[in-house]
Design an enzyme around this catalytic site. Sequence first.
Site, PDB file in Angstrom:
ATOM      1  N   SER A   1      97.225 -53.476  28.591  1.00  0.00           N
ATOM      2  CA  SER A   1      97.058 -54.284  29.807  1.00  0.00           C
ATOM      3  C   SER A   1      96.051 -55.415  29.601  1.00  0.00           C
ATOM      4  O   SER A   1      95.862 -56.245  30.482  1.00  0.00           O
ATOM      5  CB  SER A   1      96.610 -53.403  30.980  1.00  0.00           C
TER       6      SER A   1
ATOM      7  N   TYR B   1      94.904 -40.415  40.127  1.00  0.00           N
ATOM      8  CA  TYR B   1      95.249 -41.634  39.382  1.00  0.00           C
ATOM      9  C   TYR B   1      96.539 -41.449  38.581  1.00  0.00           C
ATOM     10  O   TYR B   1      96.748 -40.420  37.936  1.00  0.00           O
ATOM     11  CB  TYR B   1      94.116 -42.019  38.412  1.00  0.00           C
TER      12      TYR B   1
ATOM     13  N   HIS C   1     114.408 -73.863  70.130  1.00  0.00           N
ATOM     14  CA  HIS C   1     115.765 -73.798  69.551  1.00  0.00           C
ATOM     15  C   HIS C   1     116.067 -75.057  68.722  1.00  0.00           C
ATOM     16  O   HIS C   1     117.232 -75.415  68.559  1.00  0.00           O
ATOM     17  CB  HIS C   1     116.829 -73.615  70.640  1.00  0.00           C
TER      18      HIS C   1
ATOM     19  N   LYS D   1     115.476 -91.904  45.984  1.00  0.00           N
ATOM     20  CA  LYS D   1     114.937 -90.659  46.534  1.00  0.00           C
ATOM     21  C   LYS D   1     113.410 -90.558  46.456  1.00  0.00           C
ATOM     22  O   LYS D   1     112.789 -90.963  45.486  1.00  0.00           O
ATOM     23  CB  LYS D   1     115.523 -89.445  45.791  1.00  0.00           C
TER      24      LYS D   1
ATOM     25  N   ASN E   1     111.216 -87.259  47.346  1.00  0.00           N
ATOM     26  CA  ASN E   1     111.442 -85.878  47.800  1.00  0.00           C
ATOM     27  C   ASN E   1     110.147 -85.163  48.181  1.00  0.00           C
ATOM     28  O   ASN E   1     109.132 -85.320  47.498  1.00  0.00           O
ATOM     29  CB  ASN E   1     112.157 -85.086  46.708  1.00  0.00           C
TER      30      ASN E   1
ATOM     31  N   GLU F   1     108.383 -78.154  49.782  1.00  0.00           N
ATOM     32  CA  GLU F   1     109.524 -77.326  49.348  1.00  0.00           C
ATOM     33  C   GLU F   1     109.058 -76.204  48.437  1.00  0.00           C
ATOM     34  O   GLU F   1     109.503 -75.063  48.537  1.00  0.00           O
ATOM     35  CB  GLU F   1     110.553 -78.185  48.615  1.00  0.00           C
TER      36      GLU F   1
ATOM     37  N   SER G   1     113.913 -88.649  42.091  1.00  0.00           N
ATOM     38  CA  SER G   1     115.098 -88.038  41.514  1.00  0.00           C
ATOM     39  C   SER G   1     115.408 -88.728  40.195  1.00  0.00           C
ATOM     40  O   SER G   1     115.209 -89.935  40.058  1.00  0.00           O
ATOM     41  CB  SER G   1     116.270 -88.203  42.485  1.00  0.00           C
TER      42      SER G   1
HETATM   43  N1  ARG Z   1      94.650 -50.004  32.593  1.00  0.00           N
HETATM   44  C1  ARG Z   1      94.466 -48.986  33.562  1.00  0.00           C
HETATM   45  C2  ARG Z   1      94.802 -49.519  34.960  1.00  0.00           C
HETATM   46  O1  ARG Z   1      94.980 -50.684  35.063  1.00  0.00           O
HETATM   47  C3  ARG Z   1      93.044 -48.552  33.540  1.00  0.00           C
HETATM   48  C4  ARG Z   1      92.831 -47.103  33.822  1.00  0.00           C
HETATM   49  C5  ARG Z   1      93.485 -46.286  32.778  1.00  0.00           C
HETATM   50  N2  ARG Z   1      93.160 -44.923  32.878  1.00  0.00           N
HETATM   51  C6  ARG Z   1      93.757 -44.049  32.104  1.00  0.00           C
HETATM   52  N3  ARG Z   1      93.374 -42.834  32.215  1.00  0.00           N
HETATM   53  N4  ARG Z   1      94.701 -44.358  31.280  1.00  0.00           N
HETATM   54  O2  ARG Z   1      94.903 -48.823  35.929  1.00  0.00           O
END
Ligand code: ARG
Length: 479
Positions: A44, A338, A177, A304, A306, A311, A298
Amino acid sequence: MNAPGGDNAPSSTGATVGGNPAQKLWGGRFAEGTDALVEAFTESVSFDRRLWRQDIAGSSAHARMLAKIGVLSADDAAAIVAGLAAIHDQIAAGDFVWQQTLEDVHMNIEAALTARIGDAGKRLHTGRSRNDQIATDLRLYVRDAIDELAAVIDTLAAALLDLAEREADSIMPGFTHLQIAQPVSFGHHLLAWREQILRDRTRLLDTRKRANVLPLGSAALAGTVYPLDRHYVAELLGFEAVSENSLDAVSDRDFAIEFVSACALLMVHLSRWSEELILWSSPMFGFIKLPDRFCTGSSIMPQKKNPDVPELVRGKSGRVIGDLNALLVLMKGQPLAYNRDNQEDKLPLFDAHDTVNACLRVFAAMMPSLNLQRDVCRAAAAKGFSTATDFADYLVRKGLPFRDAHHACGSAVAYAVDKQCDLAELSLEELQRFSKLVEADVFSYITLEASLAARQTYGGTAPSQVRAAIARARQSGSR
Ligand code: ARG
């Protein structure tokens, strides 16, 4: 031919990364390294590195607290706090090398700390888990995001207030309306928009109260054996309270859902404004001209210009509504406490924050140069018998019951439709055909200006009321 997923896609050939499981901070019980495919799948750090400021703040507070309760020596805590400060500066300067093998923001920073200060770094994670660590980081993040967005809302609300003041006397058709209903002040319309985002602001600040609770000290899910001083950590990090239940604290993402929900509703508002801006800037309406620097052209049609900014804002509202949906569905099947699913909360959360921030900023920049075509607007308001209600109200003033007045006025409108003119263009004699109560003073009631000026209700569209609303806003300091 490229393999599916491109040349750099990780493959599961049985190859492991790093080879030695001991390289992982959690590698003790593992007999082999992580599969390359799994490492890329579970990491992550590519996105949660964005939480580095919050992670460092949380870790410094944790270390100071551990020293306060005697679990860490004062020297170790000082080394940790100084080491984290140095890492802070390194990341801020863009000199930090993030490693996927270290999985997430927490372990990247912890590993860098240990590389810098030695064994003291390894003591930081005492009495803590990544589960309460990430929950803490996220709450700090949401708190910061709310403060940032509230400030941008203030700028946009102030721009609307100035513009409303400039256009308090400008007349436009008010619609129901999408049919011409009654004339209104353009300033009044702008103040209506402003009300919407001021409610969004209060919703965000309300969310902040519930986000501002410290989960750290819940450890993995059950609390910890160390006599942590959680209130001290809360104080150091500016949390108003500490969480009451460790299972709830590591699993709860309500605050993120509330935040993204407030963002989604805010985007619905901006999307509605966008729809109006797009309509108004179309030559079919011609009410406003958007500044050239906020429009694009455009590639094929040279004529044009725009309204891409509104948008895109309208389009991006769909993204944020999707972010909210993603978070709700993410949580709905999870047992306590968790679960790794929660890692998926970050991208929708960040996306909602970034999208709202960008949309608010571009609107705040554009609003002051919104160029109202006052004559076109006024002429449009004069069409569609927008003062018909005023004619009926005139007859009521002269003693006719409202239902009868409504009917008489309806017949006058039908007559004017046939004649292809406005009510105010009919002669006194013609108007008198619909009610004997009509006198020469009728013409001072059924003009656009008279119609507007008569709407003196608190919160109504009379320019004097619009100016009073602006004065109240300025006086109360409400942006
Ligand atoms: N990357 C995890 C999250 O975003 C952090 C916590 C991970 N905890 C674990 N026991 N793997 O939630």
